[in-house]
Design an enzyme around this catalytic site. Sequence first.
Site, short mmCIF file in Angstrom:
data_model
loop_
_atom_site.label_atom_id
_atom_site.label_comp_id
_atom_site.label_asym_id
_atom_site.label_seq_id
_atom_site.Cartn_x
_atom_site.Cartn_y
_atom_site.Cartn_z
CB SER A 32 31.79 42.93 37.79
OG SER A 32 33.00 42.31 38.16
CB SER A 160 50.32 47.30 42.33
OG SER A 160 50.71 47.23 43.68
CE1 TYR A 174 48.07 42.32 41.10
CE2 TYR A 174 49.66 43.22 42.65
CZ TYR A 174 48.50 43.35 41.92
OH TYR A 174 47.76 44.52 41.99
N1 LIG Z 1 42.90 46.36 45.92
C1 LIG Z 1 44.13 46.79 46.02
O1 LIG Z 1 44.70 46.94 47.12
C2 LIG Z 1 44.91 47.17 44.76
C3 LIG Z 1 46.14 47.83 44.92
C4 LIG Z 1 46.87 48.16 43.79
C5 LIG Z 1 46.37 47.89 42.53
N2 LIG Z 1 45.16 47.24 42.40
C6 LIG Z 1 44.69 46.96 41.04
O2 LIG Z 1 43.40 47.54 40.89
C7 LIG Z 1 42.66 46.82 39.91
C8 LIG Z 1 41.27 46.53 40.45
O3 LIG Z 1 41.42 45.70 41.60
P1 LIG Z 1 40.33 45.57 42.74
O4 LIG Z 1 41.01 45.75 44.02
O5 LIG Z 1 39.13 46.38 42.42
O6 LIG Z 1 40.02 44.00 42.59
P2 LIG Z 1 38.65 43.15 42.65
O7 LIG Z 1 37.70 43.76 43.61
O8 LIG Z 1 39.10 41.75 42.85
O9 LIG Z 1 38.07 43.35 41.18
C9 LIG Z 1 38.75 42.81 40.08
C10 LIG Z 1 37.96 43.08 38.82
O10 LIG Z 1 38.62 42.44 37.71
C11 LIG Z 1 37.70 41.54 37.08
N3 LIG Z 1 38.41 40.35 36.62
C12 LIG Z 1 39.27 39.57 37.34
N4 LIG Z 1 39.65 38.52 36.62
C13 LIG Z 1 39.03 38.64 35.40
C14 LIG Z 1 39.02 37.84 34.23
N5 LIG Z 1 39.72 36.70 34.14
N6 LIG Z 1 38.26 38.24 33.18
C15 LIG Z 1 37.52 39.37 33.27
N7 LIG Z 1 37.50 40.17 34.35
C16 LIG Z 1 38.24 39.79 35.41
C17 LIG Z 1 36.68 41.18 38.18
O11 LIG Z 1 35.43 40.85 37.62
P3 LIG Z 1 34.77 39.38 37.59
O12 LIG Z 1 35.18 38.66 38.83
O13 LIG Z 1 33.32 39.69 37.48
O14 LIG Z 1 35.34 38.81 36.34
C18 LIG Z 1 36.55 42.51 38.92
O15 LIG Z 1 35.65 43.35 38.26
C19 LIG Z 1 43.48 45.57 39.60
O16 LIG Z 1 44.17 45.75 38.39
C20 LIG Z 1 44.48 45.49 40.74
O17 LIG Z 1 45.68 44.84 40.37
C21 LIG Z 1 44.41 46.89 43.49
#
Ligand SMILES: NC(=O)c1ccc[n+]([C@@H]2O[C@H](COP(=O)([O-])OP(=O)(O)OC[C@H]3O[C@@H](n4cnc5c(N)ncnc54)[C@H](OP(=O)(O)O)[C@@H]3O)[C@@H](O)[C@H]2O)c1
Length: 267
Positions: A32, A160, A174
Amino acid sequence: MVKWLIYPTVHLNENKARETFANRWVVVTGASRGIGEALVRRLIAAHANLFLIARSEERLTALCTEAHEAGCEASFCAMDLRDKDKLEALCENLKQSLPHVDYLFCNAGKSIHRNIIDATDRMHDYDRTIDVNYRAHVALSLALIPKLSESKGHIIYTSSVSTLFPPAPGWSAYHASKCAANTWYETAHTELEKQHIVVQVAFMPLVHTDMSEANPAYRNLPAYTADEAACQLLKLSTTNRFAYKPWWARISAAIAMLFSPLVKLLY
Ligand SMILES: NC(=O)c1ccc[n+]([C@@H]2O[C@H](COP(=O)([O-])OP(=O)(O)OC[C@H]3O[C@@H](n4cnc5c(N)ncnc54)[C@H](OP(=O)(O)O)[C@@H]3O)[C@@H](O)[C@H]2O)c1
């Protein structure tokens, strides 16, 4: 300059992406927002058929409408991945309803930054992170193994880059949940080769999304955009390589681990 060096431009071959994903069934968690939403847009451009999972129903409905308008098949399940009964029902539904599954992107994530001393009455921090970052994705992966095996598919976990370094203060919940998933997917990579499934892990560096913006310290740092991160996931999934790691992490993580007592002093 720093951005260019640490976050080099990601070149996605769009023709190759279309060849790889057109008419394939792709399941995306965390679809999303952030990286997942950008990934879905790239998959729509590549004419993939989609099954999307996250909590925000409105956003998933809008993405499915975009996919239908582009001629893709698409449906979604709006649910909290921490809900064990709903997760079990989702796994059954995916097994029954999808004609086949070619790619499973395990991307949904929950990040928490809090020192352990401030979490003595917050066991739920550890439940939330382990349930989303580890348990839900293991459950979905287990359920979809037969279908992925039939189609010689891929499972791609968004991890990550921080998990390659000595654990940093504040990230116990985390980091532990992401490391648990790394171990599971690394084991699955070895075991599931016999089932013709390619298991892959993207050790993602900083990406500007809602998740990272929540931490003021990260807002002005160089980082990938969500679209660039999505392209890294797609690039990895068009190969049989186990992992994507930024070039600098491959060098500095090994050095940091070697000198981890010094790194801990710095922390
Ligand atoms: N951003 C960074 O710097 C970074 C770095 C390294 C790794 N990552 C990894 O990349 C992935 C995506 O992260 P992002 O940065 O895109 O984060 P984000 O913008 O916060 O998006 C997180 C996604 O996960 C969904 N989600 C979270 N909790 C959930 C739950 N309880 N049930 C169902 N869906 C859930 C959210 O959807 P809803 O809120 O609609 O449920 C959203 O679609 C994650 O696994 C994160 O650990 C991110």
